[in-house]
Design a protein around this motif. Structure first.
Motif, mmCIF file in Angstrom:
data_model
loop_
_atom_site.group_PDB
_atom_site.id
_atom_site.type_symbol
_atom_site.label_atom_id
_atom_site.label_comp_id
_atom_site.label_asym_id
_atom_site.label_seq_id
_atom_site.Cartn_x
_atom_site.Cartn_y
_atom_site.Cartn_z
ATOM 1 N N ILE A 1 -3.462 12.628 4.868
ATOM 2 C CA ILE A 1 -4.394 11.956 3.960
ATOM 3 C C ILE A 1 -4.147 10.464 4.098
ATOM 4 N N CYS A 2 -5.201 9.693 4.315
ATOM 5 C CA CYS A 2 -5.078 8.264 4.581
ATOM 6 C C CYS A 2 -5.687 7.439 3.447
ATOM 7 N N GLU A 3 -5.388 6.146 3.473
ATOM 8 C CA GLU A 3 -5.871 5.149 2.502
ATOM 9 C C GLU A 3 -5.125 5.300 1.165
ATOM 10 N N SER A 4 -4.472 4.221 0.755
ATOM 11 C CA SER A 4 -3.512 4.296 -0.351
ATOM 12 C C SER A 4 -4.092 4.829 -1.653
ATOM 13 N N MET A 5 -5.225 4.288 -2.107
ATOM 14 C CA MET A 5 -5.746 4.741 -3.399
ATOM 15 C C MET A 5 -6.338 6.140 -3.311
ATOM 16 N N MET A 6 -6.799 6.542 -2.124
ATOM 17 C CA MET A 6 -7.246 7.922 -1.945
ATOM 18 C C MET A 6 -6.055 8.877 -2.023
ATOM 19 N N ILE A 7 -4.919 8.436 -1.492
ATOM 20 C CA ILE A 7 -3.711 9.260 -1.583
ATOM 21 C C ILE A 7 -3.268 9.375 -3.038
ATOM 22 N N VAL A 8 -3.338 8.254 -3.774
ATOM 23 C CA VAL A 8 -2.971 8.280 -5.190
ATOM 24 C C VAL A 8 -3.846 9.282 -5.949
ATOM 25 N N GLU A 9 -5.150 9.263 -5.671
ATOM 26 C CA GLU A 9 -6.053 10.213 -6.337
ATOM 27 C C GLU A 9 -5.728 11.646 -5.922
ATOM 28 N N TYR A 10 -5.411 11.849 -4.656
ATOM 29 C CA TYR A 10 -5.058 13.185 -4.165
ATOM 30 C C TYR A 10 -3.839 13.715 -4.911
ATOM 31 N N ALA B 1 -11.926 2.309 -13.897
ATOM 32 C CA ALA B 1 -10.641 2.149 -13.209
ATOM 33 C C ALA B 1 -10.853 2.014 -11.704
ATOM 34 N N ARG B 2 -11.734 2.827 -11.158
ATOM 35 C CA ARG B 2 -12.033 2.734 -9.728
ATOM 36 C C ARG B 2 -12.710 1.402 -9.394
ATOM 37 N N PHE B 3 -13.578 0.936 -10.297
ATOM 38 C CA PHE B 3 -14.244 -0.350 -10.089
ATOM 39 C C PHE B 3 -13.220 -1.479 -9.979
ATOM 40 N N TRP B 4 -12.278 -1.535 -10.924
ATOM 41 C CA TRP B 4 -11.304 -2.627 -10.912
ATOM 42 C C TRP B 4 -10.331 -2.504 -9.750
ATOM 43 N N ALA B 5 -9.986 -1.290 -9.366
ATOM 44 C CA ALA B 5 -9.112 -1.116 -8.200
ATOM 45 C C ALA B 5 -9.794 -1.631 -6.937
ATOM 46 N N LYS B 6 -11.087 -1.347 -6.802
ATOM 47 C CA LYS B 6 -11.822 -1.842 -5.639
ATOM 48 C C LYS B 6 -11.945 -3.366 -5.681
ATOM 49 N N PHE C 1 0.826 -1.204 0.000
ATOM 50 C CA PHE C 1 0.000 0.000 0.000
ATOM 51 C C PHE C 1 0.866 1.263 0.000
ATOM 52 N N SER C 2 1.978 1.223 0.719
ATOM 53 C CA SER C 2 2.930 2.338 0.648
ATOM 54 C C SER C 2 3.545 2.427 -0.742
ATOM 55 N N LEU C 3 3.797 1.269 -1.341
ATOM 56 C CA LEU C 3 4.388 1.238 -2.671
ATOM 57 C C LEU C 3 3.517 1.982 -3.673
ATOM 58 N N ARG C 4 2.216 1.863 -3.536
ATOM 59 C CA ARG C 4 1.305 2.591 -4.433
ATOM 60 C C ARG C 4 1.588 4.082 -4.425
ATOM 61 N N GLY D 1 -2.982 2.512 -20.397
ATOM 62 C CA GLY D 1 -2.668 2.899 -21.768
ATOM 63 C C GLY D 1 -1.189 2.735 -22.050
ATOM 64 N N GLU D 2 -0.536 3.817 -22.449
ATOM 65 C CA GLU D 2 0.870 3.748 -22.811
ATOM 66 C C GLU D 2 1.795 3.799 -21.608
ATOM 67 N N THR D 3 1.276 4.188 -20.461
ATOM 68 C CA THR D 3 2.107 4.234 -19.258
ATOM 69 C C THR D 3 1.301 3.759 -18.058
ATOM 70 N N VAL D 4 1.972 3.629 -16.931
ATOM 71 C CA VAL D 4 1.361 3.141 -15.698
ATOM 72 C C VAL D 4 0.247 4.086 -15.257
ATOM 73 N N GLY D 5 -0.890 3.520 -14.870
ATOM 74 C CA GLY D 5 -2.020 4.304 -14.404
ATOM 75 C C GLY D 5 -2.621 3.735 -13.131
ATOM 76 N N TYR D 6 -3.844 4.100 -12.879
ATOM 77 C CA TYR D 6 -4.526 3.813 -11.603
ATOM 78 C C TYR D 6 -4.639 2.311 -11.324
ATOM 79 N N VAL D 7 -5.166 1.546 -12.283
ATOM 80 C CA VAL D 7 -5.333 0.103 -12.067
ATOM 81 C C VAL D 7 -3.984 -0.597 -12.018
ATOM 82 N N ASP D 8 -3.037 -0.140 -12.815
ATOM 83 C CA ASP D 8 -1.689 -0.711 -12.772
ATOM 84 C C ASP D 8 -1.096 -0.591 -11.371
#
Length: 231
Positions: free
Chosen positions: A66-75, A98-103, A18-21, A154-161
């Protein structure tokens, strides 16, 4: 609102997916940050910054946690939206998917992984099968969402990646410790290729934890919890 240029501190751990994200998100945006490594004994700063769950990761930006890994990523994606790299898709439908698959990933992978690691009670065989089933669905999702590109984003790392890729080190560690295969080229060939590209990406390769370190960490955690070692 936190200013963009203020100092950023990440309460986390090199061993935590989760920190890695968050670290990958920082790297994608080209941002500097300070990682404050948390140990088994949680720091007072962590307890004060995340009093509800008392868990990592926590981003402290301009004194605001700011807490929770994917919320931090969005922030991070929103605050530094003007950089060349967007983590979430710009299209509303693609962003929702993307949010659906992450969840989905976080619903299926972490509980099963903790069982395999010996940190939760349960059947290892069933836990492995649950992860394999999830990966087979994600194989199909990658074929559709990736549209022939290298990444879910897509061509680079994104949310689901980021959501899935953070577990790759632990997949390899559990494979080595337990003698089974999680990412199987005969069953999920697209994800096997994706995983190799993800781990080689500039935003990832410098922060992806070493497998031997994760194995040793798992052994220490098992010792603390008095859990028998994996066969």
């Amino acid at each position: 609102m936190a200013a963009q240029g203020k100092e950023m501190k990440l309460l986390g751990s090199h061993k935590s997916p989760f920190s890695l994200r968050v670290e990958i998100a920082f790297n994608l945006k080209g941002l500097g940050y300070e990682l404050l490594e948390e140990t088994w004994e949680k720091s007072q700063l962590l307890l004060e910054s995340n009093p509800i769950y008392k868990m990592i990761p926590v981003l402290i930006h301009d004194g605001q946690p700011i807490c929770e890994s994917m919320m931090i990523v969005e922030y991070i994606d929103e605050v530094w939206a003007r950089t060349n790299t967007s983590i979430l898709p710009s299209d509303p439908y693609d962003r929702a998917m993307a949010r659906f698959w992450a969840k989905y990933i976080d619903d299926k992978v972490p509980p099963s992984l903790r069982i395999i690691m010996g940190l939760l009670p349960g059947s290892e065989e069933e836990a492995v099968n649950q992860i394999l089933t999830a990966l087979q669905l994600l194989e199909k999702a990658f074929e559709k969402c990736g549209e022939g590109n290298d990444f879910f984003g897509g061509e680079t790392v994104g949310y689901v990646d980021i959501a899935l890729g953070c577990y790759l080190g632990w997949f390899k560690a559990m494979e080595k410790m337990n003698g089974f295969t999680i990412l199987d080229e005969s069953k999920t060939p697209l994800l096997v290729g994706w995983a190799n590209r993800f781990c080689s990406h500039d935003s990832v390769k410098g922060v992806m934890p070493e497998v031997e370190m994760l194995i040793e960490f798992n052994k220490k955690v098992r010792d603390k919890l008095n859990v028998a070692p994996a066969n």
